[in-house]
Design a protein around this motif. Structure first.
Motif, PDB file in Angstrom:
ATOM      1  N   PHE A 266       0.708  -1.349  -0.079  1.00  0.00           N
ATOM      2  CA  PHE A 266      -0.153   0.181   0.008  1.00  0.00           C
ATOM      3  C   PHE A 266       0.872   1.201  -0.056  1.00  0.00           C
ATOM      4  CE2 PHE A 266      -2.850   3.218   1.715  1.00  0.00           C
ATOM      5  CZ  PHE A 266      -4.143   2.956   1.042  1.00  0.00           C
ATOM      6  N   MET A 272       0.834   7.559  -2.244  1.00  0.00           N
ATOM      7  CA  MET A 272       1.056   8.830  -2.917  1.00  0.00           C
ATOM      8  C   MET A 272      -0.515   9.383  -3.227  1.00  0.00           C
ATOM      9  SD  MET A 272       1.170   6.335  -5.222  1.00  0.00           S
ATOM     10  CE  MET A 272       2.100   5.478  -6.331  1.00  0.00           C
ATOM     11  N   CYS A 273      -1.389   8.480  -3.546  1.00  0.00           N
ATOM     12  CA  CYS A 273      -2.638   9.093  -3.796  1.00  0.00           C
ATOM     13  C   CYS A 273      -3.627   9.286  -2.298  1.00  0.00           C
ATOM     14  CB  CYS A 273      -3.244   8.513  -4.959  1.00  0.00           C
ATOM     15  SG  CYS A 273      -2.953   8.528  -6.351  1.00  0.00           S
ATOM     16  N   HIS A 274      -3.750   7.955  -1.543  1.00  0.00           N
ATOM     17  CA  HIS A 274      -4.575   7.984  -0.681  1.00  0.00           C
ATOM     18  C   HIS A 274      -4.062   8.244   0.922  1.00  0.00           C
ATOM     19  CE1 HIS A 274      -7.977   6.355  -2.823  1.00  0.00           C
ATOM     20  NE2 HIS A 274      -7.088   5.529  -3.651  1.00  0.00           N
ATOM     21  N   PHE A 289      -6.030  15.157  -6.979  1.00  0.00           N
ATOM     22  CA  PHE A 289      -7.554  14.387  -7.235  1.00  0.00           C
ATOM     23  C   PHE A 289      -8.453  14.715  -6.075  1.00  0.00           C
ATOM     24  CE2 PHE A 289      -3.956  12.067  -9.358  1.00  0.00           C
ATOM     25  CZ  PHE A 289      -4.620  11.564 -10.498  1.00  0.00           C
ATOM     26  N   GLU A 291     -11.297  14.220  -5.875  1.00  0.00           N
ATOM     27  CA  GLU A 291     -12.502  13.134  -5.507  1.00  0.00           C
ATOM     28  C   GLU A 291     -12.067  12.205  -4.718  1.00  0.00           C
ATOM     29  OE1 GLU A 291     -10.831  13.759  -8.256  1.00  0.00           O
ATOM     30  OE2 GLU A 291     -10.760  12.075 -10.001  1.00  0.00           O
ATOM     31  N   ILE A 292     -10.803  12.078  -4.356  1.00  0.00           N
ATOM     32  CA  ILE A 292     -10.189  10.682  -3.633  1.00  0.00           C
ATOM     33  C   ILE A 292     -11.002  10.951  -2.392  1.00  0.00           C
ATOM     34  CG2 ILE A 292      -8.180   9.778  -2.342  1.00  0.00           C
ATOM     35  CD1 ILE A 292      -6.699  10.446  -4.638  1.00  0.00           C
ATOM     36  N   PRO A 293     -11.526   9.716  -1.926  1.00  0.00           N
ATOM     37  CA  PRO A 293     -12.334   9.714  -0.557  1.00  0.00           C
ATOM     38  C   PRO A 293     -11.378  10.187   0.277  1.00  0.00           C
ATOM     39  CG  PRO A 293     -12.212   7.632  -1.584  1.00  0.00           C
ATOM     40  CD  PRO A 293     -11.420   8.450  -2.430  1.00  0.00           C
ATOM     41  N   LEU A 296     -10.501   6.425   3.585  1.00  0.00           N
ATOM     42  CA  LEU A 296     -10.552   5.111   2.599  1.00  0.00           C
ATOM     43  C   LEU A 296     -11.261   4.053   3.323  1.00  0.00           C
ATOM     44  CD1 LEU A 296      -9.595   4.088  -0.372  1.00  0.00           C
ATOM     45  CD2 LEU A 296      -7.657   3.387   0.764  1.00  0.00           C
ATOM     46  N   LEU A 308     -13.767  -4.347  -3.895  1.00  0.00           N
ATOM     47  CA  LEU A 308     -12.393  -3.857  -3.564  1.00  0.00           C
ATOM     48  C   LEU A 308     -11.511  -4.306  -4.497  1.00  0.00           C
ATOM     49  CD1 LEU A 308     -11.938  -1.584  -1.447  1.00  0.00           C
ATOM     50  CD2 LEU A 308     -11.475  -3.535   0.276  1.00  0.00           C
ATOM     51  N   VAL A 311     -11.821  -2.773  -7.900  1.00  0.00           N
ATOM     52  CA  VAL A 311     -11.271  -1.383  -7.865  1.00  0.00           C
ATOM     53  C   VAL A 311      -9.735  -1.336  -8.026  1.00  0.00           C
ATOM     54  CG1 VAL A 311     -11.134   0.655  -6.541  1.00  0.00           C
ATOM     55  CG2 VAL A 311     -13.268  -0.523  -6.525  1.00  0.00           C
ATOM     56  N   ILE A 312      -8.936  -2.263  -7.369  1.00  0.00           N
ATOM     57  CA  ILE A 312      -7.563  -2.084  -7.258  1.00  0.00           C
ATOM     58  C   ILE A 312      -7.107  -2.777  -8.755  1.00  0.00           C
ATOM     59  CG2 ILE A 312      -5.585  -2.991  -6.148  1.00  0.00           C
ATOM     60  CD1 ILE A 312      -7.084  -3.004  -3.625  1.00  0.00           C
ATOM     61  N   LYS A 316     -10.920   2.901 -11.173  1.00  0.00           N
ATOM     62  CA  LYS A 316     -12.132   3.580 -11.300  1.00  0.00           C
ATOM     63  C   LYS A 316     -12.022   4.798 -11.570  1.00  0.00           C
ATOM     64  CE  LYS A 316     -16.356   4.176  -8.756  1.00  0.00           C
ATOM     65  NZ  LYS A 316     -16.850   4.490  -7.273  1.00  0.00           N
ATOM     66  N   MET A 319      -8.920   6.815 -11.139  1.00  0.00           N
ATOM     67  CA  MET A 319      -7.887   5.753 -10.415  1.00  0.00           C
ATOM     68  C   MET A 319      -7.440   5.041 -11.336  1.00  0.00           C
ATOM     69  SD  MET A 319      -8.265   3.543  -6.964  1.00  0.00           S
ATOM     70  CE  MET A 319      -7.278   2.098  -6.979  1.00  0.00           C
ATOM     71  N   LEU A 322      -4.280  -1.001 -11.364  1.00  0.00           N
ATOM     72  CA  LEU A 322      -2.964  -1.311 -10.599  1.00  0.00           C
ATOM     73  C   LEU A 322      -2.657  -2.902 -10.809  1.00  0.00           C
ATOM     74  CD1 LEU A 322      -3.551   0.878  -7.673  1.00  0.00           C
ATOM     75  CD2 LEU A 322      -1.337   1.071  -9.014  1.00  0.00           C
ATOM     76  N   VAL A 334      -3.459  -6.276   0.009  1.00  0.00           N
ATOM     77  CA  VAL A 334      -3.522  -4.755  -0.025  1.00  0.00           C
ATOM     78  C   VAL A 334      -5.048  -4.812   0.597  1.00  0.00           C
ATOM     79  CG1 VAL A 334      -4.134  -2.651  -1.075  1.00  0.00           C
ATOM     80  CG2 VAL A 334      -2.222  -4.148  -1.835  1.00  0.00           C
TER      81      VAL A 334
HETATM   82  C1  HEC Z   1      -3.485   8.001  -9.154  1.00  0.00           C
HETATM   83  C2  HEC Z   1      -3.979   8.043  -7.883  1.00  0.00           C
HETATM   84  C3  HEC Z   1      -4.359   6.707  -7.011  1.00  0.00           C
HETATM   85  C4  HEC Z   1      -3.782   5.630  -6.802  1.00  0.00           C
HETATM   86  C5  HEC Z   1      -2.231   5.193  -7.040  1.00  0.00           C
HETATM   87  C6  HEC Z   1      -4.594   4.837  -6.255  1.00  0.00           C
HETATM   88  N1  HEC Z   1      -5.968   5.416  -6.147  1.00  0.00           N
HETATM   89 FE1  HEC Z   1      -7.831   4.708  -5.118  1.00  0.00          FE
HETATM   90  N2  HEC Z   1      -8.548   6.191  -5.778  1.00  0.00           N
HETATM   91  C7  HEC Z   1      -8.255   7.167  -6.736  1.00  0.00           C
HETATM   92  C8  HEC Z   1      -9.254   8.059  -7.115  1.00  0.00           C
HETATM   93  C9  HEC Z   1      -9.071   9.496  -8.135  1.00  0.00           C
HETATM   94  C10 HEC Z   1     -10.155   7.567  -6.533  1.00  0.00           C
HETATM   95  C11 HEC Z   1     -11.829   8.064  -6.658  1.00  0.00           C
HETATM   96  C12 HEC Z   1     -12.610   7.222  -7.845  1.00  0.00           C
HETATM   97  C13 HEC Z   1     -14.031   7.863  -8.019  1.00  0.00           C
HETATM   98  O1  HEC Z   1     -14.642   7.709  -7.307  1.00  0.00           O
HETATM   99  O2  HEC Z   1     -14.143   8.469  -9.267  1.00  0.00           O
HETATM  100  C14 HEC Z   1     -10.109   6.310  -5.802  1.00  0.00           C
HETATM  101  C15 HEC Z   1     -10.796   5.581  -5.290  1.00  0.00           C
HETATM  102  C16 HEC Z   1     -10.489   4.616  -4.589  1.00  0.00           C
HETATM  103  C17 HEC Z   1     -11.676   3.577  -3.746  1.00  0.00           C
HETATM  104  C18 HEC Z   1     -13.067   3.681  -3.566  1.00  0.00           C
HETATM  105  C19 HEC Z   1     -13.469   3.384  -4.768  1.00  0.00           C
HETATM  106  C20 HEC Z   1     -15.031   3.502  -4.996  1.00  0.00           C
HETATM  107  O3  HEC Z   1     -15.726   2.493  -5.294  1.00  0.00           O
HETATM  108  O4  HEC Z   1     -15.508   4.454  -4.381  1.00  0.00           O
HETATM  109  C21 HEC Z   1     -10.564   2.836  -3.304  1.00  0.00           C
HETATM  110  C22 HEC Z   1     -11.203   1.542  -2.272  1.00  0.00           C
HETATM  111  C23 HEC Z   1      -9.403   2.783  -3.499  1.00  0.00           C
HETATM  112  N3  HEC Z   1      -9.163   3.870  -4.195  1.00  0.00           N
HETATM  113  C24 HEC Z   1      -8.134   1.997  -3.195  1.00  0.00           C
HETATM  114  C25 HEC Z   1      -7.100   1.982  -3.640  1.00  0.00           C
HETATM  115  C26 HEC Z   1      -5.808   1.202  -3.375  1.00  0.00           C
HETATM  116  C27 HEC Z   1      -5.857   0.016  -2.691  1.00  0.00           C
HETATM  117  C28 HEC Z   1      -4.788   1.555  -4.165  1.00  0.00           C
HETATM  118  C29 HEC Z   1      -3.292   0.930  -4.177  1.00  0.00           C
HETATM  119  C30 HEC Z   1      -3.571  -0.357  -4.557  1.00  0.00           C
HETATM  120  C31 HEC Z   1      -5.092   2.842  -4.768  1.00  0.00           C
HETATM  121  N4  HEC Z   1      -6.452   3.052  -4.487  1.00  0.00           N
HETATM  122  C32 HEC Z   1      -4.245   3.553  -5.456  1.00  0.00           C
HETATM  123  C33 HEC Z   1      -6.683   7.456  -7.214  1.00  0.00           C
HETATM  124  C34 HEC Z   1      -5.811   6.498  -6.847  1.00  0.00           C
END
Ligand code: HEC
Length: 343
Positions: A266, A272-274, A289, A291-293, A296, A308, A311-312, A316, A319, A322, A334
């Motif tokens: 993680f 770096m994003c969350h 970003f 819109e990132i929650p 989490l 979950l 999404v990874i 999404k 996002m 990965l 993770v």
């Molecule tokens: C480049 C940036 C970035 C990275 C790296 C990233 N995320 Fe995200 N993540 C986002 C963004 C932007 C959203 C919001 C997406 C949306 O709802 O439009 C998000 C949303 C989510 C959500 C909520 C999804 C939902 O259905 O609402 C989860 C869970 C999540 N990320 C987990 C992870 C995990 C675990 C990792 C690493 C393995 C990760 N993210 C890596 C940018 C990132």
């Protein structure tokens, strides 16, 4: 005509040394005398003070500046702009050594170059008396002296059979290149400013909303087909990501080992994003970003395990997917870690 410039030519070192001694006895200061020769003679042969040594201090100073610059780039920059790099070194040795080597070499060369110019009395602003015969082997002695002394200096020159005696009004030898010096100084300063401007951007002193491809690009690649929703009740385990008909449970139990692995992964792939705790804290990329929650853990609570997982692996909206960074097993680690965030 208060002062005169005199130039006498002599054909050997001994005579020149005698002439210099006698000229100094007349009260002419060492700075008013210039000796010109076609080969370098040590200053003390003529009983003169050795020229100031610029070469060594500038070379060493250049090396020190280079080391400081390298230290700034390799140690301080990653401190200022912290990125989560998992268990990796923030300042890894091999590239750091290269940066040090390059910058020290570069600045040493630059320092040596400047020292060399200064050692050769650059910039020379006043006109000098000269006679081509100096190139052919004669030693020229240029003396600046008040009228009465000058006459006696001419006497010394003649006594020692100077080949030529040039005389000129010293008023013709005022420093004249000052405007050039100011001009080139301004050019150098301007150049330094131009070089520094990109640094203002790279160190975020001036912030410009550059096009951020990761933030502006939807994560679906052109080569990807339409996405399939996961069949109901499906759970990917290994190999192909979607396996229908499996029970909707996590195949990897949340053991301490799995959580530790999940946390490290993680840290490398998501923080770096969350943010490392999923709360966006310290998320250098996440700040682009909105819109990132914010939490989490809370968001994940509303998702099933396989949602979950998807999404990874699939990403999404903005996002990114990965799937290339994490194997399915690692993805489950993770997922375990994300679940543990809420506790
Ligand atoms: C480049 C940036 C970035 C990275 C790296 C990233 N995320 Fe995200 N993540 C986002 C963004 C932007 C959203 C919001 C997406 C949306 O709802 O439009 C998000 C949303 C989510 C959500 C909520 C999804 C939902 O259905 O609402 C989860 C869970 C999540 N990320 C987990 C992870 C995990 C675990 C990792 C690493 C393995 C990760 N993210 C890596 C940018 C990132």
């Amino acid at each position: 005509m208060a002062e005169l410039m005199l130039l006498g030519l002599f054909d050997n070192v001994e005579t020149t040394a005698d002439v210099l001694d006698e000229v100094r006895e007349l009260g002419v200061r060492d700075e008013q005398i210039t000796v010109m020769s076609h080969v370098p003679y040590a200053a003390r042969i003529f009983g003169r003070k050795p020229a100031r040594l610029w070469f060594l201090p500038f070379t060493l100073g250049g090396a020190a500046v280079g080391a400081l610059l390298a230290f700034f780039i390799t140690f301080l920059t990653p401190q200022i702009y912290r990125l989560h790099v998992g268990f990796q070194e923030l300042t890894p040795v091999p590239p750091t050594a290269i940066v040090f080597f390059e910058l020290i070499s570069l600045c040493t060369m630059l320092g040596a170059f400047i020292g060399f110019l200064l050692q050769n009395r650059f910039p020379i602003l006043t006109r000098r008396m000269y006679d081509e015969r100096i190139t052919d082997g004669y030693i020229g002695v240029e003396v600046r002296a008040p009228l009465d002394v000058a006459e006696r200096v001419v006497g010394v020159f003649e006594k020692h059979h100077a080949r030529v005696i040039q005389r000129e009004d010293a008023a013709n030898f005022k420093p004249q290149g000052i405007r050039h010096l100011l001009f080139w100084g301004a050019v150098a300063t301007g150049g330094a400013v131009v070089l520094a401007i990109p640094l203002l951007f790279s160190y975020d002193i001036v912030e410009v909303p550059w096009i951020n491809t990761m933030a502006d690009t939807v994560s679906v690649g052109a080569q990807e087909g339409p996405r399939l929703a996961a069949p109901a009740e499906s759970v990917p385990i290994q190999g192909p990501v979607l396996i229908a008909g499996e029970p909707a449970t996590r195949p990897l139990p949340a053991t301490a080992t799995s959580l530790e692995r999940g946390k490290a992964l993680f840290g490398i792939n998501c923080a770096m994003c969350h943010g490392l705790a999923g709360d966006r804290q310290g998320a250098e990329v996440g700040k682009y970003f909105p819109e990132i929650p914010a939490s989490l853990a809370e968001r994940a609570a509303s998702l099933s395990d396989q949602e979950l997982f998807l999404v990874i692996t699939k990403g999404k909206n903005r996002m990114p997917s990965l799937a290339e960074n994490l194997s399915p097993g690692e993805t489950w680690d993770v997922v375990n870690y994300v679940r543990s965030l809420s506790q």
